[in-house]
Design an enzyme around this catalytic site. Structure first.
Site, PDB file in Angstrom:
ATOM      1  N   GLN A  81      -4.178  -1.989   9.835  1.00  0.00           N
ATOM      2  CA  GLN A  81      -4.065  -3.335   9.248  1.00  0.00           C
ATOM      3  C   GLN A  81      -4.578  -4.378  10.235  1.00  0.00           C
ATOM      4  O   GLN A  81      -4.204  -4.370  11.408  1.00  0.00           O
ATOM      5  CB  GLN A  81      -2.599  -3.611   8.880  1.00  0.00           C
ATOM      6  CG  GLN A  81      -2.369  -4.927   8.191  1.00  0.00           C
ATOM      7  CD  GLN A  81      -3.041  -5.014   6.822  1.00  0.00           C
ATOM      8  OE1 GLN A  81      -3.015  -4.056   6.047  1.00  0.00           O
ATOM      9  NE2 GLN A  81      -3.667  -6.139   6.530  1.00  0.00           N
ATOM     10  N   ASP A  97     -10.791   3.057   4.584  1.00  0.00           N
ATOM     11  CA  ASP A  97     -11.276   1.680   4.392  1.00  0.00           C
ATOM     12  C   ASP A  97     -12.809   1.632   4.380  1.00  0.00           C
ATOM     13  O   ASP A  97     -13.399   0.643   3.958  1.00  0.00           O
ATOM     14  CB  ASP A  97     -10.790   0.794   5.558  1.00  0.00           C
ATOM     15  CG  ASP A  97      -9.698  -0.170   5.128  1.00  0.00           C
ATOM     16  OD1 ASP A  97      -9.580  -0.416   3.912  1.00  0.00           O
ATOM     17  OD2 ASP A  97      -8.976  -0.676   6.007  1.00  0.00           O
ATOM     18  N   LYS A 131       0.844  -1.208   0.000  1.00  0.00           N
ATOM     19  CA  LYS A 131       0.000   0.000   0.000  1.00  0.00           C
ATOM     20  C   LYS A 131       0.878   1.257   0.000  1.00  0.00           C
ATOM     21  O   LYS A 131       0.624   2.217  -0.719  1.00  0.00           O
ATOM     22  CB  LYS A 131      -0.920  -0.006   1.228  1.00  0.00           C
ATOM     23  CG  LYS A 131      -2.099  -0.980   1.082  1.00  0.00           C
ATOM     24  CD  LYS A 131      -2.850  -1.161   2.392  1.00  0.00           C
ATOM     25  CE  LYS A 131      -3.771  -2.373   2.299  1.00  0.00           C
ATOM     26  NZ  LYS A 131      -4.291  -2.806   3.598  1.00  0.00           N
TER      27      LYS A 131
END
Ligand code: NAP
Length: 285
Positions: free
Chosen positions: A97, A120, A53
């Site tokens: 994460q 997200d 990412k």
């Protein structure tokens, strides 16, 4: 009929070029989007996800940082770090994460992210907005699937779509997005009695289960569009989708490979949402 292959790798590459151009345009106004990723612990797969990412963000001109915390970090300390990023004006988007170590509640952490930086799209406020059709951060995998369909000019309106899987990160949000595009949507799950009866009638199938081979040639109507979200490593570490790709591609109208289908689109949508977060807070259309 041999299916059109929906090449996520190529589509993602083109899409990222468009994002890069937009980042450059923002920079002329004095703003550079920044993505901050919190990683707790040393899980190898997680480390590799966050590194990709970061790399992808930097490749399109964004700033990216990994906030790497020790495996034994307390929930309180993760929350402190999150608060710091929430309040840091240089940060446009935040990702945490998962999985997190046992002592840290995933739900508590997700709920503590500033919704305006929740790239997200997992914060309850953003999930709620999605379900009442307000502009929000849409979870990246479902958004990437819609972009694949859009890029391939696949008509969704009035189509019968069947989604296998009802998770909050893939199955349910992608069902909502298909519904927004006026498909008639059926969601299947582990308690569904007769999967094949539903699948055989589907114009569009999205499989998000994590069980290789759960969708076979006998389940698919000729010409149907088949999107494979499944991502299961086999005994050699090779990623397998849910769909029996070699067989299904002989009869489907369009199909995504694994790897190289949905996966590259997911990271691309993280970048898309980070850019969106920066534009939104700067009041830029
Ligand atoms: P998840 O939370 O484990 O959900 C799996 C869903 O599949 C559940 O709703 C479950 O039903 C359903 N299911 C399980 N066995 C079934 C069966 N035999 N028949 C019908 N439905 C069944 O998984 P997820 O996070 O949504 O991820 C799904 C897959 O997508 C995984 O392989 C994951 O690695 C992959 N994935 C890929 C990407 C990407 O970017 N490529 C991103 C995210 C996820 P119940 O609800 O009844 O248990």
């Amino acid at each position: 009929m041999v299916a059109k292959i929906l090449d996520g790798k190529q589509i993602a590459k083109d899409y990222r070029q468009g994002l890069k151009d937009q980042v450059e345009a923002l920079q002329t106004k004095g703003y550079t989007p920044k993505l901050s990723v919190i990683l707790v612990g040393n899980d190898g797969a997680s480390q590799s996800y966050v590194n990709s990412k970061k790399k992808a963000a930097e490749k399109i001109g964004m700033i990216s940082e990994i906030v790497h915390l020790d495996e034994s970090t307390s929930e309180e300390d993760v929350l402190k770090e999150l608060t710091r990023l929430n309040e840091d004006d240089s940060v446009s988007g935040i990702l945490v994460q998962v999985p997190l170590p046992d002592q840290v509640s995933e739900q508590k952490i997700l709920e503590a992210i500033n919704p305006a930086k929740d790239v997200d799209g997992f914060h309850p406020e953003n999930i709620g907005k999605l379900y009442i059709d307000e502009q929000t951060f849409v979870p990246c995998t479902p958004l990437g699937i819609m972009e694949l369909l859009n890029h391939a000019d696949i008509d969704i309106e009035g189509k019968d779509a069947v989604v296998i899987g009802r998770s909050h990160i893939v199955g349910q949000p992608v069902s909502k997005l298909l519904l927004q595009k006026n498909a008639s949507v059926t969601i299947l799950h582990s308690r569904t009695k007769d999967m094949q009866q539903h699948l055989k009638n589907a114009d569009i199938i999205v499989s998000a289960v994590g069980r290789p081979g759960i969708v076979s040639k006998d389940d698919v109507k000729p010409g149907a569009v088949v999107i494979d979200v499944g991502n299961t490593p086999d005994e050699n570490g090779k990623l397998k989708g849910d769909v029996d790709y070699e067989e299904v591609k002989q009869i489907a109208g369009a199909i995504t490979p694994v790897p190289g289908g949905v996966g590259p689109m997911t990271i691309t949508m993280v970048l898309n949402n980070t850019l969106l977060a920066e534009k939104m807070r700067r009041g830029i259309e």
